[in-house]
Design a protein around this motif. Structure first.
Motif, mmCIF file in Angstrom:
data_model
loop_
_atom_site.group_PDB
_atom_site.id
_atom_site.type_symbol
_atom_site.label_atom_id
_atom_site.label_comp_id
_atom_site.label_asym_id
_atom_site.label_seq_id
_atom_site.Cartn_x
_atom_site.Cartn_y
_atom_site.Cartn_z
ATOM 1 N N GLY A 45 66.101 -20.763 16.259
ATOM 2 C CA GLY A 45 65.386 -19.600 16.766
ATOM 3 C C GLY A 45 66.312 -18.414 16.957
ATOM 4 N N PHE A 46 67.507 -18.674 17.471
ATOM 5 C CA PHE A 46 68.497 -17.612 17.652
ATOM 6 C C PHE A 46 68.842 -16.974 16.303
ATOM 7 C CE2 PHE A 46 72.797 -15.960 17.781
ATOM 8 C CZ PHE A 46 72.860 -15.303 18.993
ATOM 9 N N LEU A 47 69.128 -17.804 15.301
ATOM 10 C CA LEU A 47 69.517 -17.282 13.989
ATOM 11 C C LEU A 47 68.361 -16.573 13.294
ATOM 12 C CD1 LEU A 47 71.754 -20.206 12.687
ATOM 13 C CD2 LEU A 47 72.484 -17.993 13.599
ATOM 14 N N ALA A 48 67.137 -17.090 13.482
ATOM 15 C CA ALA A 48 65.967 -16.423 12.892
ATOM 16 C C ALA A 48 65.801 -15.035 13.498
ATOM 17 C CB ALA A 48 64.716 -17.262 13.123
ATOM 18 N N GLY A 81 65.480 -17.811 20.496
ATOM 19 C CA GLY A 81 66.067 -19.144 20.537
ATOM 20 C C GLY A 81 65.539 -19.972 21.695
ATOM 21 N N ILE A 82 65.445 -19.354 22.879
ATOM 22 C CA ILE A 82 64.930 -20.076 24.043
ATOM 23 C C ILE A 82 63.467 -20.456 23.834
ATOM 24 C CG2 ILE A 82 64.432 -19.917 26.514
ATOM 25 C CD1 ILE A 82 67.378 -20.169 25.893
ATOM 26 N N ALA A 83 62.690 -19.558 23.240
ATOM 27 C CA ALA A 83 61.277 -19.856 22.970
ATOM 28 C C ALA A 83 61.147 -21.020 21.993
ATOM 29 C CB ALA A 83 60.572 -18.613 22.423
ATOM 30 N N ALA A 84 61.985 -21.043 20.953
ATOM 31 C CA ALA A 84 61.924 -22.115 19.961
ATOM 32 C C ALA A 84 62.357 -23.450 20.565
ATOM 33 C CB ALA A 84 62.799 -21.769 18.756
#
Length: 310
Positions: A254-257, A272-275
């Motif tokens: 998520g962070f990288l996306a 990233g936290i959401a993912a």
């Protein structure tokens, strides 16, 4: 393009059982099969989130064929190298307590490793490589150092998701991102981290060693992001945890996306936290719709480092 490297992929065989007893026949109420391995998880989530990715690594035998078939079903691009032997099966037993039995993987030859090195040598500046997971004892213990040196020559950013003594050795290569939990961060300095303030303090010490970004997972409490731009605390959304497998990998994906889309480090953290939360609240890896739903529930707060020092 974001590439992931999984040195020892697996089939994750998940069995749910109401009560497990040793020495008798136990019958699962539900069984599920997934392609496993930290790097593959990252590529699977990136694909779900609509971000270009290619999974690299090694597979073998009929289990390796299953892994490739499942990735094809999910439309995950892969250039996995086929080697002799059989890819491992990891058993995840979900009873009153969750237990795991991880199998052994195939032997990877020097020629196989050379093929992987050749794949990385073709990458360009702007590409990102995720090195995730432990190194199997059938491969040289220096394999990550070798791969990071190849990436450095082409100015390819490296995300490192591993722990222990290996992580300590690899910090000198100044990775773009590392993602230890607070226990693993403490291990880097031979201390026990018991508070958010202590985690922030030691995250700053990691930055001083040249790491560009460090995300410290604080389990259900959220995560800390320390960068040269600032230090931030992200409070995780609330929900019912159904799955502990792949949440950290989903955070990385998520962070990288988020980063690849906007080059905004705070949006990347929120994504990233959401993912990671969406995976924890699911039986398998997260889906894009659930990640988007949870985005607004991720609360970001900038940390005043002067307050931490007092």
């Amino acid at each position: 393009m974001i590439y992931t490297v999984t040195l020892n992929p697996s089939i994750d065989y998940v069995m749910s059982i109401s009560s497990f007893q040793e020495g008798v026949v136990n019958r699962a109420s539900q069984t599920m099969y997934y392609p496993g391995g930290k790097g593959l998880n990252v590529s699977r989530v990136l694909t779900k989130l609509g971000t270009s990715t290619t999974a690299l690594g090694f597979v073998a035998g009929f289990t390796g064929n299953f892994i490739k078939e499942k990735l094809l079903e999910e439309q995950v691009n892969e250039k996995l190298i086929e080697v002799e032997g059989v890819s491992r099966i990891n058993v995840k037993l979900k009873a009153k307590m969750e237990s795991e039995i991880n199998g052994t993987g195939p032997v990877v030859s020097e020629n196989n490793i050379d093929l992987l090195i050749g794949q990385l040598q073709s990458l360009n500046e702007g590409d990102i490589v995720v090195l995730a997971g432990s190194i199997p004892n059938t491969m040289p213990s220096t394999i990550y150092e070798t791969l990071m040196s190849v990436c450095a020559k082409n100015n390819v950013k490296v995300v490192l998701d591993t722990g222990g003594e290996m992580l300590t050795k690899l910090l000198d290569w100044k990775p773009f991102l590392i993602k230890p939990n607070h226990h693993e961060l403490g291990d880097l300095f031979n201390v026990t981290i018991e508070s958010t303030e202590e985690a922030i303090h030691y995250a700053q010490k990691v930055l001083e060693q040249g790491v560009e970004n460090i995300i410290v997972s604080m389990a259900g409490d959220g995560a800390i992001l320390a960068t040269k731009q600032g230090t931030y605390f992200a409070k995780a959304p609330k929900g019912v945890v159904k799955n502990s497998v792949g949440a950290g990998d989903s955070l990385v994906a998520g962070f990288l996306a988020g980063y690849s889309k906007e080059k905004n480090i705070l949006h990347a953290l929120q994504n990233g936290i959401a993912a990671g939360s969406a995976t924890a609240f699911s039986h398998d890896l997260c889906e894009k719709e659930e990640v988007e739903r949870l985005l607004n529930e991720v609360v970001l707060q900038e940390v005043n480092l002067e307050d931490i020092k007092k």
